[in-house]
Enzyme design. Structure first.
Site, short mmCIF file in Angstrom:
data_model
loop_
_atom_site.label_atom_id
_atom_site.label_comp_id
_atom_site.label_asym_id
_atom_site.label_seq_id
_atom_site.Cartn_x
_atom_site.Cartn_y
_atom_site.Cartn_z
N CYS A 1 32.83 -12.93 105.06
CA CYS A 1 34.04 -13.21 104.28
C CYS A 1 33.72 -13.75 102.89
O CYS A 1 34.60 -13.77 102.03
CB CYS A 1 34.90 -14.23 105.02
SG CYS A 1 34.78 -14.06 106.81
N CYS B 1 47.84 -15.55 109.75
CA CYS B 1 46.56 -14.83 109.70
C CYS B 1 46.52 -13.89 108.50
O CYS B 1 47.50 -13.19 108.22
CB CYS B 1 46.37 -13.98 110.96
SG CYS B 1 46.69 -14.85 112.51
N SER B 2 45.37 -13.83 107.82
CA SER B 2 45.21 -12.83 106.77
C SER B 2 44.99 -11.47 107.42
O SER B 2 44.69 -11.38 108.61
CB SER B 2 44.05 -13.20 105.84
OG SER B 2 42.86 -13.36 106.56
N HIS C 1 42.75 -9.61 102.79
CA HIS C 1 41.38 -10.13 102.78
C HIS C 1 40.36 -9.01 102.97
O HIS C 1 39.80 -8.87 104.05
CB HIS C 1 41.26 -11.20 103.88
CG HIS C 1 39.92 -11.88 103.96
ND1 HIS C 1 39.03 -11.95 102.90
CD2 HIS C 1 39.32 -12.53 104.99
CE1 HIS C 1 37.96 -12.60 103.29
NE2 HIS C 1 38.10 -12.96 104.54
#
Ligand SMILES: [Zn+2]
Lengths: 394, 175
Positions: A88, A212-213, A338
């Site tokens: 990430c 949540c992304s 994301h």
């Protein structure tokens, strides 16, 4: 900071979302956007390229993506060319490598680009790929992915501090609202009231869909240059004044407390010390809201509020424009989506554009001088921080 | 987390009642492709942790401890992360523990686990030892689990006769 001074002199993002295009096509799009955003940039003067890409092997069946991205973007690096993988935080990792290369004198002008293609016809296969971020042979067989892990973080935070789903929804509503002023965001022009967010389906209890992304396709790129090479880039720049990183575990058995992110405390303290400023000097922050609970714990671990005070910090409006520290004015990972490798670079683009007063007024921080960017990766086992200061080229 | 369509693929079948074969698929289930297989490589010649898997086949979860500094490691190791030497002892782990945290996967499961949704996962503090293991929690639906609940370690066999571990919460079976 030691070495030559380094600044971000411009950057660009593609649209984020479920995009009908491939990994190399995303790289071409971001190349076009970058050369449009930085018209004085000449491809032959870009001596180095750093490519943030978390898992092209899994999502695009492609390795050796650094030369691929160079070719797609029309670049021919002659000094440093590499791919940066840190799940990430791959994008910030690419920027930090570009910074280090320029500071050391190996590079003069470098591009850091992040590209991730995550939406596949088989979402189960994509979910398997995401699960590889965890300790695959030991935590993976039981079904460890990010949502249940961060759900356990949220459960412990609720248990230890009384944090509520309503406080989580405050973060999600804020970041989706900022995303409504960001045409590149996955959730641009989509409205999420707190009531609506609290009614969305549960993904991993206590986390709902809006906590949540998303799985997102997208790319972003920035140009970094040494102080000696700034003159040709007229206008505002974002000086890299401090950066640090901290890693303390990988297998979930070794996580320790779920609610106290000591790694972030360490890395933020060190990055700010390198920049020679305290938290009070910051005008805004981009933090890693992969889940709503993450942003709450980030307020706490950065030292903005006491342990357990994150929910209250958000509910009191401290992270809003005009609040104590406007946070995730870009729309965050929750509102923008994301795309793993692109996220950290899109945050740097936001910092640059905020410094350059190039963002829509509804998310513009008035006259910002300092910004902090944070990414976590995996199960919050790695924290990466950068501190930027506004300046002028030439 | 995404509304994109999900594609059904062959999955590793866990021990338990056999799943009803889908009538439209006549072909026998293929094994999960190697690089989409979550389980550790446990065959002789593929790992030096054969002792761990042999003990697991006997129903015991074990790990390594360094005789020099007493450091207990998870997962089991070849080399002590504290003093970097490779002569380690094996110890069996306690078979009971308590839920430190749990959640459930209600969607977005990895390939091969979609048919098991919803399933519960948790972090379990093993009794009498400073070790908190992550694992699947079976025996009760997630809505009937509470932090602090007692659970027992359980070894299970996969459809292709490999072994792994999970936790069982005593009580009525999931509805
Ligand atoms: Zn040792």
């Amino acid at each position: 900071m030691t070495g030559r001074a380094v600044a971000v002199v411009g950057g660009a993002c593609t649209d984020f979302g479920v995009r009908p295009l491939t990994w190399p096509e995303l790289a071409q799009e971001v190349g076009e956007a970058l050369f449009r955003a930085v018209p004085s940039l000449r491809s032959e003067e870009v001596d180095s390229l750093f490519v943030g890409a978390a898992m092209p092997e899994r999502f695009a069946f492609q390795s050796h993506v650094a030369p691929l991205a160079a070719e797609q973007m029309g670049l021919r690096p002659t000094r440093l060319l590499q791919r940066n993988e840190l799940a990430c935080a791959s994008g910030q990792s690419a920027i930090r490598s570009a910074y280090a290369a320029i500071a050391s004198g190996l590079s003069d002008i470098a591009v850091a680009v992040g590209v991730e293609k995550m939406n596949l016809p088989s979402m189960a296969e994509a979910n398997s790929s995401m699960a590889c971020v965890m300790d695959r042979p030991w935590d993976g067989p039981s079904g460890a992915t990010a949502p249940p892990f961060f759900a356990m973080v949220a459960q412990r935070h609720m248990l230890e501090y009384g944090t509520t789903p309503e406080q989580l929804a405050v973060v999600s509503e804020k970041n989706h609202r900022f995303a409504n002023a960001n045409p590149h965001a996955q959730f641009y022009r989509k409205t999420f009231s707190r009531e609506k967010l609290l009614g969305l389906p549960m993904v991993a209890p206590p986390l709902r869909l809006g906590d949540c992304s998303s799985m997102t396709d997208g790319a972003a790129a920035v140009v970094l240059a040494s102080e000696e090479h700034l003159r040709r880039f007229a206008g505002p720049v974002a000086w890299v004044r401090g950066t640090s990183q901290y890693s303390d575990f990988h297998n979930l058995a070794n996580a320790g407390s779920l609610t106290e992110w000591t790694g972030l405390k360490h890395t933020a303290r060190e990055a700010l010390a390198r920049a020679g400023i305290g938290l009070d000097a910051l005008d805004f922050a981009e933090v890693h809201d992969c889940f709503t609970i993450s942003e709450l714990i980030e307020y706490e671990s950065l030292g903005l509020c006491p342990p357990g005070g994150g929910g209250r910090w958000a509910a009191e409006g401290n992270a809003e424009l005009g609040g104590r520290l406007p946070t995730n004015t870009r729309g965050g990972l929750l509102g923008c989506g994301h795309p793993l490798g692109a996220t950290g670079i899109a945050q740097a683009v936001e910092v640059y554009e905020q410094f350059a007063s190039k963002v829509p007024s509804s998310r513009q921080v008035p006259d910002p001088g300092w910004a902090l960017v944070h990414n976590l990766s995996g199960s919050a086992n790695v924290h990466s921080v950068m501190v930027y200061q506004r300046g002028e080229a030439g | 987390m995404s509304g994109a369509p999900r594609t059904k693929r062959p999955r590793t079948v866990l021990e338990g009642p056999a799943a009803t074969p889908a009538p439209e698929t006549a072909a026998p289930a293929e094994a999960t492709p190697l690089l989409l297989d979550f389980l550790p490589r446990e065959a002789e010649g593929e790992t030096r942790l054969g002792r761990f898997f042999a003990r697991l086949r006997e129903g015991k979860l074990s790990t390594t401890r360094c005789p020099r500094d007493g450091a207990l490691a998870w997962p089991p190791r070849l080399v002590c992360p504290k003093c970097h030497q490779g002569e380690l002892d094996w110890v069996d782990l306690p078979e009971t523990g308590h839920l430190y945290a749990f959640s459930a996967v209600l969607g977005g499961a990895p390939l091969g686990m979609e048919a098991e949704v919803p399933f519960a996962v948790g972090l379990v503090d093993l009794d009498g030892l400073a070790l908190r293991l992550f694992g699947r929690v079976v025996g009760r639906p997630w809505t009937e689990l509470r932090v602090g609940d007692s659970v027992a370690l359980e070894v299970y066999r996969t459809g292709d006769d490999r072994v792994f571990y999970r936790f069982r919460a005593p009580g009525p079976p999931a509805a």
